[in-house]
Design a protein around this motif. Sequence first.
Motif, PDB file in Angstrom:
ATOM      1  N   PHE A 100       0.828  -1.206   0.000  1.00 50.76           N
ATOM      2  CA  PHE A 100       0.000   0.000   0.000  1.00 50.76           C
ATOM      3  C   PHE A 100       0.867   1.262   0.000  1.00 50.76           C
ATOM      4  O   PHE A 100       0.502   2.271  -0.611  1.00 50.76           O
ATOM      5  CB  PHE A 100      -0.951  -0.004   1.199  1.00 50.76           C
ATOM      6  N   ILE A 101       2.002   1.220   0.682  1.00 51.49           N
ATOM      7  CA  ILE A 101       2.895   2.384   0.671  1.00 51.49           C
ATOM      8  C   ILE A 101       3.384   2.661  -0.739  1.00 51.49           C
ATOM      9  O   ILE A 101       3.333   3.800  -1.233  1.00 51.49           O
ATOM     10  CB  ILE A 101       4.083   2.155   1.631  1.00 51.49           C
ATOM     11  N   VAL A 102       3.846   1.620  -1.419  1.00 48.66           N
ATOM     12  CA  VAL A 102       4.346   1.797  -2.785  1.00 48.66           C
ATOM     13  C   VAL A 102       3.198   2.116  -3.741  1.00 48.66           C
ATOM     14  O   VAL A 102       3.348   2.921  -4.663  1.00 48.66           O
ATOM     15  CB  VAL A 102       5.102   0.534  -3.230  1.00 48.66           C
ATOM     16  N   GLY A 103       2.030   1.493  -3.521  1.00 43.44           N
ATOM     17  CA  GLY A 103       0.901   1.729  -4.400  1.00 43.44           C
ATOM     18  C   GLY A 103       0.411   3.162  -4.371  1.00 43.44           C
ATOM     19  O   GLY A 103      -0.056   3.685  -5.393  1.00 43.44           O
ATOM     20  N   TYR A 104       0.524   3.828  -3.226  1.00 44.00           N
ATOM     21  CA  TYR A 104       0.022   5.200  -3.117  1.00 44.00           C
ATOM     22  C   TYR A 104       1.136   6.247  -3.193  1.00 44.00           C
ATOM     23  O   TYR A 104       0.881   7.387  -3.576  1.00 44.00           O
ATOM     24  CB  TYR A 104      -0.741   5.371  -1.799  1.00 44.00           C
ATOM     25  N   ARG A 105       2.350   5.878  -2.815  1.00 43.22           N
ATOM     26  CA  ARG A 105       3.447   6.847  -2.824  1.00 43.22           C
ATOM     27  C   ARG A 105       4.377   6.685  -4.012  1.00 43.22           C
ATOM     28  O   ARG A 105       5.224   7.543  -4.251  1.00 43.22           O
ATOM     29  CB  ARG A 105       4.263   6.710  -1.523  1.00 43.22           C
ATOM     30  N   GLY A 106       4.234   5.571  -4.754  1.00 42.89           N
ATOM     31  CA  GLY A 106       5.097   5.344  -5.895  1.00 42.89           C
ATOM     32  C   GLY A 106       6.421   4.725  -5.484  1.00 42.89           C
ATOM     33  O   GLY A 106       6.653   4.369  -4.326  1.00 42.89           O
ATOM     34  N   THR A 107       7.305   4.595  -6.465  1.00 41.43           N
ATOM     35  CA  THR A 107       8.600   3.951  -6.228  1.00 41.43           C
ATOM     36  C   THR A 107       9.711   4.975  -6.039  1.00 41.43           C
ATOM     37  O   THR A 107      10.844   4.777  -6.490  1.00 41.43           O
ATOM     38  CB  THR A 107       8.946   3.010  -7.394  1.00 41.43           C
ATOM     39  N   SER A 108       9.377   6.072  -5.386  1.00 42.01           N
ATOM     40  CA  SER A 108      10.409   7.037  -5.016  1.00 42.01           C
ATOM     41  C   SER A 108      11.298   6.433  -3.936  1.00 42.01           C
ATOM     42  O   SER A 108      10.965   5.403  -3.334  1.00 42.01           O
ATOM     43  CB  SER A 108       9.777   8.340  -4.528  1.00 42.01           C
ATOM     44  N   TRP A 163       9.984  -2.463  -6.639  1.00 43.95           N
ATOM     45  CA  TRP A 163      10.488  -1.549  -7.669  1.00 43.95           C
ATOM     46  C   TRP A 163      10.071  -2.027  -9.055  1.00 43.95           C
ATOM     47  O   TRP A 163       9.642  -1.229  -9.892  1.00 43.95           O
ATOM     48  CB  TRP A 163      12.008  -1.458  -7.582  1.00 43.95           C
ATOM     49  N   ALA A 164      10.193  -3.334  -9.295  1.00 46.63           N
ATOM     50  CA  ALA A 164       9.791  -3.881 -10.598  1.00 46.63           C
ATOM     51  C   ALA A 164       8.299  -3.688 -10.833  1.00 46.63           C
ATOM     52  O   ALA A 164       7.869  -3.379 -11.953  1.00 46.63           O
ATOM     53  CB  ALA A 164      10.153  -5.368 -10.674  1.00 46.63           C
ATOM     54  N   ALA A 165       7.487  -3.857  -9.792  1.00 47.53           N
ATOM     55  CA  ALA A 165       6.040  -3.666  -9.935  1.00 47.53           C
ATOM     56  C   ALA A 165       5.702  -2.235 -10.289  1.00 47.53           C
ATOM     57  O   ALA A 165       4.744  -1.966 -11.022  1.00 47.53           O
ATOM     58  CB  ALA A 165       5.332  -4.071  -8.649  1.00 47.53           C
ATOM     59  N   GLY A 166       6.498  -1.281  -9.804  1.00 50.18           N
ATOM     60  CA  GLY A 166       6.217   0.121 -10.077  1.00 50.18           C
ATOM     61  C   GLY A 166       6.650   0.592 -11.445  1.00 50.18           C
ATOM     62  O   GLY A 166       6.322   1.714 -11.844  1.00 50.18           O
TER      63      GLY A 166
END
Length: 288
Positions: A100-108, A163-166
């Motif tokens: 959820f963190i990556v899904g909403y914040r992106g891969t920064s 990272w790959a998912a993003g």
Amino acid sequence: MQGTVDGFSYGLVTPLVAYLMACLGGALGLRCTTRSMLVAQSWRPGWLALGSAAIGSGIWTMHFVAMMGFTVKETPINYDMGLTFASLGVAVLMVGIGIFIVGYRGTSGTALFTGGTITGLGIASMHYLGMAGMRLNGKLEYNTLTVSASVVIAVVAATAALWAAGQVRGFLWSVGASLVMGLAVSGMHYTGMAALRVHLHAGSGSPEGASPASLLAPLMIGPLAFLLLAGVVVMFDPLMIMDKSGRRPADKRPGIPAHPAVPHPGRRLPPRAGQRHGERRSRTPQNR
């Protein structure tokens, strides 16, 4: 007295099946995470939740498939049902937080590091909580350095997979990432098992808890059925398989047309106000 530990009592069968389970859960979970970045905000939580459950179920199933081949020759091994269920819940919950963190914040940088760390710690927590659910006539001890290495492997693998998912690059990209993730999760499992030492207690007898055959085989039916259902959902989503654009519609801002104006063949567009005015001014001297 130290017990004789064998993690491959069925040869390569259990490691290979366990690896395939980790790859399956990783592939479905990563595709759901990728899909969540292409849909409207209202659909995003559902895709992220499905991805979290898929990855958590996949790594949990991988762990206990691998444990089917784990034996200690001097004592039978049983499992505590409560801790076994708890390890599945921990896996889904902590993987979900990271996704959820990556899904909403992106891969920064910050979001990826935080999400990957939490997801990796969830994988490691699932493993060692599941190991704590083992019941045998002995005591489990771990080598601290090897345990630390297994946790690092889990965190690095989870970060790389998120990272790959993003990247949102297509189906084959996610399949490749899931193969790497499955290899890393399996490597984490067997690295953690290499840290294990069993010190046997005096006496004999059957330990408390449920036997692997009576507990683990029926218990895995639920996660396997869920993975199958998640696979059906992924397969019937055309944007997932065909990798169509999935682009969000253009923003409708004042003064910016949604599509550029294309003149109709054979039709002359009327001149703009500035052009008409300029033409009248240029014709004035000629009329004089």
